[in-house]
Design a protein around this motif. Structure first.
Motif, PDB file in Angstrom:
ATOM      1  N   HIS A  96       0.818  -1.210   0.000  1.00 34.96           N
ATOM      2  CA  HIS A  96       0.000   0.000   0.000  1.00 34.96           C
ATOM      3  C   HIS A  96       0.856   1.267   0.000  1.00 34.96           C
ATOM      4  O   HIS A  96       2.081   1.222   0.158  1.00 34.96           O
ATOM      5  CB  HIS A  96      -0.911   0.008   1.227  1.00 34.96           C
ATOM      6  CG  HIS A  96      -0.129  -0.040   2.515  1.00 34.96           C
ATOM      7  ND1 HIS A  96       0.448   1.069   3.090  1.00 34.96           N
ATOM      8  CD2 HIS A  96       0.172  -1.088   3.331  1.00 34.96           C
ATOM      9  CE1 HIS A  96       1.066   0.730   4.199  1.00 34.96           C
ATOM     10  NE2 HIS A  96       0.921  -0.576   4.370  1.00 34.96           N
ATOM     11  N   SER A 100      -1.758   4.470   4.917  1.00 38.30           N
ATOM     12  CA  SER A 100      -2.789   3.527   4.499  1.00 38.30           C
ATOM     13  C   SER A 100      -2.481   2.149   5.064  1.00 38.30           C
ATOM     14  O   SER A 100      -1.678   1.993   5.980  1.00 38.30           O
ATOM     15  CB  SER A 100      -2.869   3.505   2.962  1.00 38.30           C
ATOM     16  OG  SER A 100      -3.958   2.729   2.528  1.00 38.30           O
ATOM     17  N   SER A 104      -6.742  -0.898   1.754  1.00 42.56           N
ATOM     18  CA  SER A 104      -6.887   0.010   0.614  1.00 42.56           C
ATOM     19  C   SER A 104      -6.986  -0.739  -0.711  1.00 42.56           C
ATOM     20  O   SER A 104      -7.327  -0.147  -1.731  1.00 42.56           O
ATOM     21  CB  SER A 104      -5.721   0.998   0.568  1.00 42.56           C
ATOM     22  OG  SER A 104      -4.493   0.318   0.341  1.00 42.56           O
ATOM     23  N   TRP A 105      -6.689  -2.053  -0.713  1.00 43.00           N
ATOM     24  CA  TRP A 105      -6.798  -2.873  -1.926  1.00 43.00           C
ATOM     25  C   TRP A 105      -8.151  -3.573  -2.027  1.00 43.00           C
ATOM     26  O   TRP A 105      -8.316  -4.500  -2.829  1.00 43.00           O
ATOM     27  CB  TRP A 105      -5.685  -3.920  -1.957  1.00 43.00           C
ATOM     28  CG  TRP A 105      -4.303  -3.355  -1.960  1.00 43.00           C
ATOM     29  CD1 TRP A 105      -3.438  -3.291  -0.917  1.00 43.00           C
ATOM     30  CD2 TRP A 105      -3.611  -2.764  -3.071  1.00 43.00           C
ATOM     31  NE1 TRP A 105      -2.246  -2.701  -1.302  1.00 43.00           N
ATOM     32  CE2 TRP A 105      -2.331  -2.367  -2.611  1.00 43.00           C
ATOM     33  CE3 TRP A 105      -3.957  -2.527  -4.411  1.00 43.00           C
ATOM     34  CZ2 TRP A 105      -1.396  -1.751  -3.446  1.00 43.00           C
ATOM     35  CZ3 TRP A 105      -3.036  -1.914  -5.242  1.00 43.00           C
ATOM     36  CH2 TRP A 105      -1.765  -1.538  -4.759  1.00 43.00           C
ATOM     37  N   HIS A 236      -9.685  12.248   0.114  1.00 37.81           N
ATOM     38  CA  HIS A 236     -10.104  10.855   0.102  1.00 37.81           C
ATOM     39  C   HIS A 236     -10.204  10.370  -1.346  1.00 37.81           C
ATOM     40  O   HIS A 236     -10.398  11.163  -2.268  1.00 37.81           O
ATOM     41  CB  HIS A 236     -11.463  10.689   0.779  1.00 37.81           C
ATOM     42  CG  HIS A 236     -11.449  10.966   2.247  1.00 37.81           C
ATOM     43  ND1 HIS A 236     -10.669  10.255   3.119  1.00 37.81           N
ATOM     44  CD2 HIS A 236     -12.123  11.882   2.993  1.00 37.81           C
ATOM     45  CE1 HIS A 236     -10.859  10.711   4.350  1.00 37.81           C
ATOM     46  NE2 HIS A 236     -11.729  11.701   4.294  1.00 37.81           N
ATOM     47  N   LEU A 251     -14.524   2.789   4.069  1.00 35.46           N
ATOM     48  CA  LEU A 251     -13.167   3.024   3.595  1.00 35.46           C
ATOM     49  C   LEU A 251     -12.562   4.260   4.242  1.00 35.46           C
ATOM     50  O   LEU A 251     -11.414   4.231   4.717  1.00 35.46           O
ATOM     51  CB  LEU A 251     -13.159   3.171   2.077  1.00 35.46           C
ATOM     52  CG  LEU A 251     -11.797   3.490   1.436  1.00 35.46           C
ATOM     53  CD1 LEU A 251     -10.795   2.376   1.712  1.00 35.46           C
ATOM     54  CD2 LEU A 251     -11.942   3.715  -0.069  1.00 35.46           C
ATOM     55  N   ASN A 252     -13.306   5.350   4.278  1.00 30.94           N
ATOM     56  CA  ASN A 252     -12.778   6.576   4.872  1.00 30.94           C
ATOM     57  C   ASN A 252     -12.485   6.395   6.361  1.00 30.94           C
ATOM     58  O   ASN A 252     -11.471   6.887   6.871  1.00 30.94           O
ATOM     59  CB  ASN A 252     -13.757   7.728   4.662  1.00 30.94           C
ATOM     60  CG  ASN A 252     -13.806   8.185   3.217  1.00 30.94           C
ATOM     61  OD1 ASN A 252     -12.915   7.884   2.425  1.00 30.94           O
ATOM     62  ND2 ASN A 252     -14.860   8.908   2.851  1.00 30.94           N
ATOM     63  N   LEU A 255      -9.222   4.402   6.656  1.00 27.84           N
ATOM     64  CA  LEU A 255      -8.043   5.212   6.368  1.00 27.84           C
ATOM     65  C   LEU A 255      -7.766   6.202   7.498  1.00 27.84           C
ATOM     66  O   LEU A 255      -6.606   6.480   7.830  1.00 27.84           O
ATOM     67  CB  LEU A 255      -8.223   5.950   5.038  1.00 27.84           C
ATOM     68  CG  LEU A 255      -8.276   5.060   3.794  1.00 27.84           C
ATOM     69  CD1 LEU A 255      -8.553   5.898   2.547  1.00 27.84           C
ATOM     70  CD2 LEU A 255      -6.983   4.267   3.624  1.00 27.84           C
ATOM     71  N   CYS A 258      -6.083   4.273  10.256  1.00 31.65           N
ATOM     72  CA  CYS A 258      -4.686   3.964   9.914  1.00 31.65           C
ATOM     73  C   CYS A 258      -3.768   5.125  10.273  1.00 31.65           C
ATOM     74  O   CYS A 258      -2.586   4.923  10.602  1.00 31.65           O
ATOM     75  CB  CYS A 258      -4.563   3.659   8.421  1.00 31.65           C
ATOM     76  SG  CYS A 258      -5.131   2.014   7.932  1.00 31.65           S
ATOM     77  N   TYR A 328      -5.306   7.838  -6.426  1.00 39.37           N
ATOM     78  CA  TYR A 328      -5.790   6.536  -5.939  1.00 39.37           C
ATOM     79  C   TYR A 328      -6.348   5.733  -7.110  1.00 39.37           C
ATOM     80  O   TYR A 328      -7.532   5.368  -7.147  1.00 39.37           O
ATOM     81  CB  TYR A 328      -6.847   6.740  -4.859  1.00 39.37           C
ATOM     82  CG  TYR A 328      -6.328   7.417  -3.617  1.00 39.37           C
ATOM     83  CD1 TYR A 328      -5.666   6.690  -2.627  1.00 39.37           C
ATOM     84  CD2 TYR A 328      -6.486   8.784  -3.422  1.00 39.37           C
ATOM     85  CE1 TYR A 328      -5.175   7.305  -1.485  1.00 39.37           C
ATOM     86  CE2 TYR A 328      -6.009   9.411  -2.274  1.00 39.37           C
ATOM     87  CZ  TYR A 328      -5.350   8.667  -1.316  1.00 39.37           C
ATOM     88  OH  TYR A 328      -4.871   9.286  -0.180  1.00 39.37           O
ATOM     89  N   LEU A 331      -8.411   2.508  -6.586  1.00 37.61           N
ATOM     90  CA  LEU A 331      -9.708   2.646  -5.937  1.00 37.61           C
ATOM     91  C   LEU A 331     -10.708   3.432  -6.780  1.00 37.61           C
ATOM     92  O   LEU A 331     -11.905   3.171  -6.721  1.00 37.61           O
ATOM     93  CB  LEU A 331      -9.546   3.348  -4.577  1.00 37.61           C
ATOM     94  CG  LEU A 331      -8.915   2.526  -3.455  1.00 37.61           C
ATOM     95  CD1 LEU A 331      -8.583   3.415  -2.268  1.00 37.61           C
ATOM     96  CD2 LEU A 331      -9.841   1.388  -3.033  1.00 37.61           C
TER      97      LEU A 331
END
Length: 350
Positions: A96, A100, A104-105, A236, A251-252, A255, A258, A328, A331
């Protein structure tokens, strides 16, 4: 999601716990508050990752791999494994970008694992992996990142890998390939960091400022307020409409969590940036193009680059451009990105 303490290729040892042990600190006042916040974030990151990976259709295993003394006394790498029963194809290992983690994948893992074993890791200093304090010297910092990946590979007993890296992960991938070329079948570098043309004056100024103050330490120190700051200051991924309603919040939140830990990996990134990368890159970074940089790779190591059409990198030659996406790329346009990666992998298999 199936979580397990074991995985293909691991040594036969007792199962490792699924979360980092909490360190016992003696502190008071503001330090107590910061410590409580860090523990709270650990639990929140675990929950955020579980919610995010719950969207996967393919069964997976998540576990720690103990890589011993790399930076800290006993460093561990949080690992996701999918389709590990396929011995015919070279495994793909996903690295990544900064700030992140392996989650993220999410929009890539199901498709990529449909044709080969896939592993995604939280690189050392990021996500749920150990967060030690890296060397303040760029050369040594890079060596520590490369060593962590190599010791992880040894523990996983992978003879060769296809390395897929985004941003900082792409830099680590090519640094690893320069050090261990016989272990790399191919490099797929998405929006790679560290191979730009001459840095701008603005970037030089940012590096100067960050040498005195790491912005991620601010996020960590303000505790729960970090999510508010991130919402207003950190871009984002722009998810496509069909994924936005289902995944955007999860997802947000992932992140954000993280970034809520003590910024070990972010400090390493700043060390590399301020040192203008390191032994492999420093003398070339300011005067060589992206493709000229790859001339250092042995002939047996193939490489491919991809970037978003809205990224500053799109003007560079010899890149696969993913329309409609920015930084990104994996994504924001996952279908096209996944097709690009699968096409490369199919070429390698032939």
């Amino acid at each position: 999601m199936a979580a397990s303490g074991g995985g293909t290729g691991r040594k036969k040892t007792e199962p490792l716990p699924l979360i980092e042990p909490r360190k016992k600190w003696s502190s008071s006042g503001i330090l107590d508050w910061l410590f409580v916040w860090s523990l709270s974030s650990e639990q929140k990151l675990r929950e955020a990752e579980k919610n995010l990976l719950g969207h996967l259709a393919t069964p997976c295993q998540c576990f720690y791999i103990n890589i011993g003394h790399v930076v800290g006394e006993s460093d561990r790498i949080w690992t996701l494994a999918m389709n590990t029963g396929d011995p015919k194809h070279v495994p793909l290992v996903a690295l990544h970008g900064r700030g992140s983690g392996l989650g993220s994948w999410l929009l890539n893992l199901d498709v990529l694992a449909s044709q080969r074993p896939v592993f995604a890791i939280d690189m050392l200093g990021f996500g749920r992996s150990s967060r030690p304090m890296f060397s303040a010297k760029a050369d040594l910092c890079e060596m520590q990142m490369v060593l962590a990946l190599e010791l992880w590979r040894e523990e996983m007993r992978l003879p060769q890998m296809i390395l897929l890296g985004h941003c900082l992960g792409a830099f680590v991938a090519i640094s690893y390939a320069l050090t261990h070329p016989h272990r790399v079948k191919h490099l797929i570098l998405a929006e790679p960091w560290g191979f730009e043309a001459t840095p701008s004056k603005a970037l030089d100024m940012l590096n100067l400022i960050s040498s005195f103050l790491n912005p991620y330490w601010i996020l960590w120190s303000v505790g729960p307020l970090a999510s508010i700051l991130l919402n207003h200051t950190h871009p984002h991924p722009r998810l496509k409409e069909q994924f936005r309603a289902l995944l955007e919040d999860d997802l947000n939140h992932y992140l954000q969590q993280c970034k809520a830990f003590a910024p070990s990996g972010e400090s390493a990134f700043q060390t590399l940036a301020q040192g203008q990368v390191s032994c492999h890159v420093r003398e070339h970074w300011q005067r060589q193009s992206l493709m000229e940089r790859t001339n250092e790779l042995p002939r047996n190591v193939g490489f491919s680059f991809t970037c978003g059409a809205q990224s500053p990198m799109h003007a560079l030659p010899h890149l696969a451009i993913v329309q409609g996406s920015g930084h990104y790329v994996h994504l924001e346009e996952p279908e096209e990105f996944n097709h690009h990666v699968l096409t490369i992998c199919h070429t390698i298999d032939v």
